[in-house]
Design an enzyme around this catalytic site. Structure first.
Site, PDB file in Angstrom:
ATOM      1  CG  ASP A   1      -4.923  -0.391   5.389  1.00 14.58           C
ATOM      2  OD1 ASP A   1      -5.808  -0.777   4.598  1.00 14.58           O
ATOM      3  OD2 ASP A   1      -4.298   0.672   5.241  1.00 14.58           O
TER       4      ASP A   1
ATOM      5  CG  ASP B   1      -1.922  -1.076   1.246  1.00  8.28           C
ATOM      6  OD1 ASP B   1      -2.364  -1.442   0.153  1.00  8.28           O
ATOM      7  OD2 ASP B   1      -2.287  -1.565   2.332  1.00  8.28           O
TER       8      ASP B   1
ATOM      9  CG  ASP C   1      -6.590  -4.542   1.988  1.00 13.44           C
ATOM     10  OD1 ASP C   1      -6.784  -4.477   0.766  1.00 13.44           O
ATOM     11  OD2 ASP C   1      -6.278  -3.563   2.683  1.00 13.44           O
TER      12      ASP C   1
END
Length: 1029
Positions: free
Chosen positions: A749, A449, A753
């Site tokens: 997070d 990310d 996901d």
């Protein structure tokens, strides 16, 4: 050897039960089954646990469906009586009554108690103020603490007992007792006890050292287990919102829930928006539950799938259904790791060879002894000395099995992983699954990310565009610039900021404002406050009718509010392109909505791209005044008026660029997968060193539309994916693993996901920004959300792999030499030069002490200058075989010459010559292993001393080994069958051992065939040659 290890192929994640049973059945030679299989999954207990869980789920369903009949019976019996101290403290309901109320979902009983407000009065708490801190001890005393029953940890004596379960040690103990009995009868006291007592003391030493090592490991795993269970949550206490540990939660607490949270206790819904709960972990039902005033019950252990809300805690700890279930969930232990399984295979193969050699050695010695006895004409005359001789042969054979079956190989993996996990914990990485630390060393790709991982996650509004003008949020002198041109525009902007948010502005203990919520929301709220807005006043003015919380699929958040004048207004904020596409009007300088032309829409797009190219996160804020005929159940998806474009600055973390460079040097591709604007993503990726000239940046919708053939073409060059959905991340990971055979690490997070984290080889959840759902599906939790920490996990993963290789090289060398020297000596001379006590000491050096020395070495920088270990690569490399065979030949040559012609070479004469020679051979053999242990610190490089003097464990083991060897030779000769040596012989033993270091240098100069590393991303093979030294 790999072709003999087919039954020991094992996946790093999600192994099937058939695969687990297959390798267990292939392990046929085990000295100590209890110790060997202590750190692998107990399949029987797992099966029992599954049965218990199913029964518990059925019990819960029964409880809910038949609650009416149950409560009629309970009501007839009357409420349970509270103790006096509870009524004195103001409590009016028994903990068991509360527990049954929630677990059975009894709405009528809740109505009878006066709803959630009535229950709050019964537990003496204000729903606005929350629990008072002073009341916590009495609440814990009456209603219990929020902790679950845990199995008591095993003490040191348990590990002592486990170490004693070794079947070979048991046989040796029996032999020692027989030896003492026969010895006393033939040689008297005390001489007849020496051999048996020596074996007993050696066994005791082996057991003590093994138990200490295992016990220390268990303490490390216990500490890590505690860290895994740490969860913090937000509650209202003493009138303000604060974070507390899940273990400090008490009945009466007002808990704030949001997407991805785990419900920490049983409770009742107070208020919230679109709260959806996943109860599958508790009830087994896959259909999510929509919680509301009509369905207000929340159960501990369930997960928030969508929405947000507040709950009143009614039951904690072991009174909850989750508390009764959680002990069962952990039964069966953790899955074994691929290296553990592979080394069990290696130990099995070597064990079979060792067993054959031990039997042959015993047969050769026995037959030779019988033949010699027959030649002397004494075959019919037997005495206790003959019995002792044959017993000695048997003891030697059993001890060869002790040395030959490398029980420590699989356990060295656990030792190395425990050490690495403890070190990583101090480096802000919590390893949840053992295999992850091991697998991370083989990672070829990291899909990361952007926000919070590559950037600091400390966000501030840097620029804002409204009414056709863009400006910095703060002037050169630090003053706040009101981008709005009129009070009306400013009022609408503040409404959009304060009404459409999931964050809160709260007062802390000192009365100062603090913002609780996500970094993006906090940045907007902070800007609103700087503009002079009043959060509480704004929220009091309007009534929120409906909320659609932000999630990574919609990439927007919407809210419907009732205005003070009676109108209804919808607010929307989110990804700039998405919100802009929902707008057909734009606000003018007077705060009035006017139609937005195509030219204006193009100008706004230009502003968005301009902000994004400066690495700013862009958000659009919009609103829509609703007509009289609107549906309160839905928030509109079009017809909005654009208020402003906001550019939020989130700086790149210090050290990230260097960490990315380290990854590239290590053959690890870094790919950024983000939900942000593509221009923002590209700007950050270039700053981090991820996006190169040849690299490709793509948007999620474009990626989704590609065919498999097109994906095969673009994925190797793909470095940035922007505006991605969680399913895009999952698709990318699956493609990398299946088509390109990559070992993929993925960060995540959010709740959505979870599929990508589950699909990847190594799932990395963020400790700060990550939800509990993401953490539960992850293998490693990055506690500081920092990309540099991820690189550190990879470094330690490589260290674990290479450390185990070093230990295997060292142990196999000792195995080969010890087996061969005893076997050939038995065949030729009729005696074994290494006695049982000496072999037990050698076993301790190469097993427990060797593992401690070599398997706990910290990583060095050189580890990240070599390519990752690919899938299916042979664990015992050609370089290792070269070193093993070379060192074994040298040691066998030296020890063989000494064994067969040592007396002439060393000019030994007299009655004690044989004892001196055997002691010298034993001493030389041990020093060969000491120096070979140093050689094993690096398999390929010549400089084996690099970092040695900073590894205190290695130095301590070396010092202990040499010191105890001196004690055995000089002072324990009675038990070990040694005699004191002169300083010349000591020096010669050390010199012969040290020559193995010269042999190691020569061996490492012998070239071996290497497979040319090929990487689909086009990286050049890493350097080799003189610089590798």
């Amino acid at each position: 050897m790999e072709k003999y290890l087919k039954d020991f192929d094992f996946p790093a994640k999600h192994p099937s039960e058939d695969v687990q049973r297959r390798w267990r059945s292939a392990v046929t030679i085990v000295r100590n089954r209890r110790r060997r299989f202590r750190m692998v999954a107990d399949l029987v207990k797992r099966s029992e646990a599954k049965h218990k869980i199913l029964k518990a789920q059925e019990h819960l369903k029964t409880l809910i469906y038949v609650h009416k009949a149950a409560f009629r019976f309970l009501d007839a019996a009357g409420p349970e009586k509270l103790p006096k101290e509870a009524t004195d403290a103001g409590f009016g309901v028994h903990p068991n009554e509360l527990a049954t109320l929630v677990s059975s979902h009894h709405n009528k009983k809740l109505e009878f108690l006066g709803g959630v407000e009535g229950v709050a009065r019964k537990v003496n708490v204000s729903l606005d103020e929350g629990v008072k801190s002073d009341d916590i001890p009495i609440r814990q005393e009456i209603y219990g603490i929020n902790k679950y029953t845990e199995k008591p940890s095993r003490g040191f004596w348990t590990f002592m007992w486990e170490a004693l379960q070794d079947i070979t040690l048991i046989i040796l103990m029996v032999c020692a007792v027989v030896s003492i009995g026969v010895g006393l009868a033939s040689e008297g006291f005390p001489r007849g006890m020496y051999d048996g007592l020596g074996i007993t003391l050696s066994i005791f030493l082996v057991v003590i050292v093994t138990a200490v090592s295992d016990y220390k490991q268990s303490l490390q795993f216990k500490d890590l287990d505690k860290e895994k269970k740490k969860i913090t949550l937000q509650v209202t206490r003493d009138g303000y919102r604060q974070k507390v540990s899940i273990y400090d939660l008490v009945v009466g607490d007002v808990v704030h829930l949001s997407i991805g949270d785990q419900v920490p206790a049983d409770g009742i819904f107070i208020s919230g928006y679109s709260l959806v709960i996943d109860e599958s972990s508790l009830s087994g039902e896959s259909e999510p539950i929509h919680v509301s005033k009509e369905k207000p019950f929340l159960l501990a252990g369930t997960k928030v799938k969508d929405g947000s809300g507040k709950m009143l805690v009614t039951t904690v700890g072991m009174r909850t259904e989750w508390g009764k279930l959680i002990e069962t969930l952990s039964e069966g232990g953790e899955d074994e790791t691929p290296l553990q399984v592979k080394l069990n295979g290696v130990a099995t193969i070597i064990g079979k060879i060792g067993l054959a050699f031990a039997v042959l050695t015993f047969l050769v010695l026995t037959v030779r002894y019988l033949v010699e006895k027959a030649i002397r004409g004494e075959f019919m005359n037997w005495s206790s000395s003959d019995a002792l001789e044959l017993l000695d042969y048997f003891v030697t054979a059993v001890t060869i099995i002790v040395v030959a079956v490398p029980e420590g190989l699989p356990l060295a993996v656990t030792l190395s992983l425990a050490f690495a996990m403890k070190k990583l914990m101090s480096d802000r990485a919590l390893v949840r699954h053992l295999a992850a630390c091991e697998t991370m060393g083989s990672a070829t790709c990291i899909c990361t990310d952007k926000t919070g991982t590559l950037t600091t996650n400390h966000m501030v509004v840097d620029k804002i565009w409204a009414c056709g003008k863009a400006s910095k949020s703060k002037g050169e002198n630090g003053e706040i610039l009101n981008s709005a041109t009129s009070g009306e525009v400013l009022n609408i902007l503040l409404q959009a900021i304060f009404q459409n948010t999931s964050s809160e502005v709260v007062k802390d203990k000192d009365g100062k404002n603090s913002i609780l919520g996500s970094p993006t929301e906090s940045a907007l709220l902070e800007y609103g406050l700087l503009l002079g807005g009043d959060f509480d006043a704004q929220r009091r003015e309007c009534k929120i009718l409906k909320v659609e919380p932000f999630n990574s699929e919609k990439k927007k958040m919407s809210v419907l509010v009732a205005l003070p004048d009676g109108g209804v207004r919808a607010f929307c904020k989110g990804a700039s392109e998405i919100v802009l596409a929902m707008c057909d009007k734009i606000i003018d300088n007077n705060g009035e909505p006017i139609p937005m032309s195509e030219e204006q829409a193009g100008d706004v797009s230009g502003v968005i791209n301009s902000f994004a190219s400066e690495a700013l996160r862009t958000l659009c804020l919009a609103y829509k005044d609703m007509e009289d005929a609107y549906e309160e159940s839905s928030i509109p998806e079009y017809g909005y008026t654009l208020i402003a474009v906001v550019g939020i600055k989130d700086p790149v973390r210090p050290g990230v660029k260097e960490a990315v460079r380290t990854c590239l040097a290590a053959g690890i591709t870094v790919r950024m997968v983000t939900g942000d604007n593509i221009n923002t993503a590209k700007a950050i990726a270039r700053e981090c060193g991820i996006l190169t000239e040849e690299g490709l940046a793509i948007e999620g919708p474009d990626f989704r539309s590609k065919s498999p053939g097109e994906l095969n073409h673009i994925v190797p060059r793909l470095q940035v994916m922007a505006r991605s959905l969680p399913l895009d991340k999952h698709k990318l990971v699956a493609h990398l693993r299946s088509t390109f055979k990559e070992v993929v690490a993925v960060t995540g997070d959010g709740t959505n996901d979870a599929p990508a984290l589950h699909e990847s080889d190594i799932g990395l959840a963020m400790g700060i920004a990550g939800t509990e759902v993401a953490k539960e599906n992850a293998d490693v939790i990055i506690l500081d959300d920092n990309f540099t920490t991820i690189v550190n996990v990879a470094r330690w993963g490589r260290a674990v792999y290479i450390n185990i290789q070093k230990f295997v090289q060292f142990q196999l060398t000792v195995n080969i030499v010890a087996l061969m020297i005893n076997f050939f000596s038995a065949c030729i001379t009729g005696t074994a030069p290494l006695t049982a006590v000496q072999l037990l000491w050698v076993n301790l050096i190469m097993d427990t002490l060797g593992a401690l020395a070599l398997a706990t070495e910290p990583p060095n920088d050189g580890l990240m200058n070599r390519p990752p270990v690919g899938r299916g690569v042979s664990f015992i490399t050609k370089a290792m075989w070269r070193n093993i065979i070379g060192q074994a030949i040298y040691q066998l040559a030296v020890l063989g010459v000494l064994n067969f012609d040592g007396k002439n070479i060393l000019r030994l004469e007299g009655s004690g010559a044989t004892d001196i020679l055997n002691t010298f051979i034993f001493n030389t053999f041990v020093f060969c292993q000491v120096f070979n242990e140093i050689n094993s610190r690096d398999i390929e490089k010549i400089n084996i001393f690099r970092g040695m003097f900073t590894s205190w464990i290695f130095i301590a083991i070396m010092v202990f080994t040499v010191a105890f060897q001196v004690i055995i030779v000089e002072f324990l000769g009675t038990f070990a069958r040694t005699v004191p040596l002169s300083w010349q012989f000591w020096l010669l033993s050390i010199l012969i051992g040290a020559v193995s270091m010269v042999v190691s240098v020569v061996l490492k100069c012998i070239p071996i065939e290497k497979a040319t590393p090929w990487h689909h991303d086009g990286y050049e093979p890493l350097p080799s040659g003189p610089e590798m030294a």
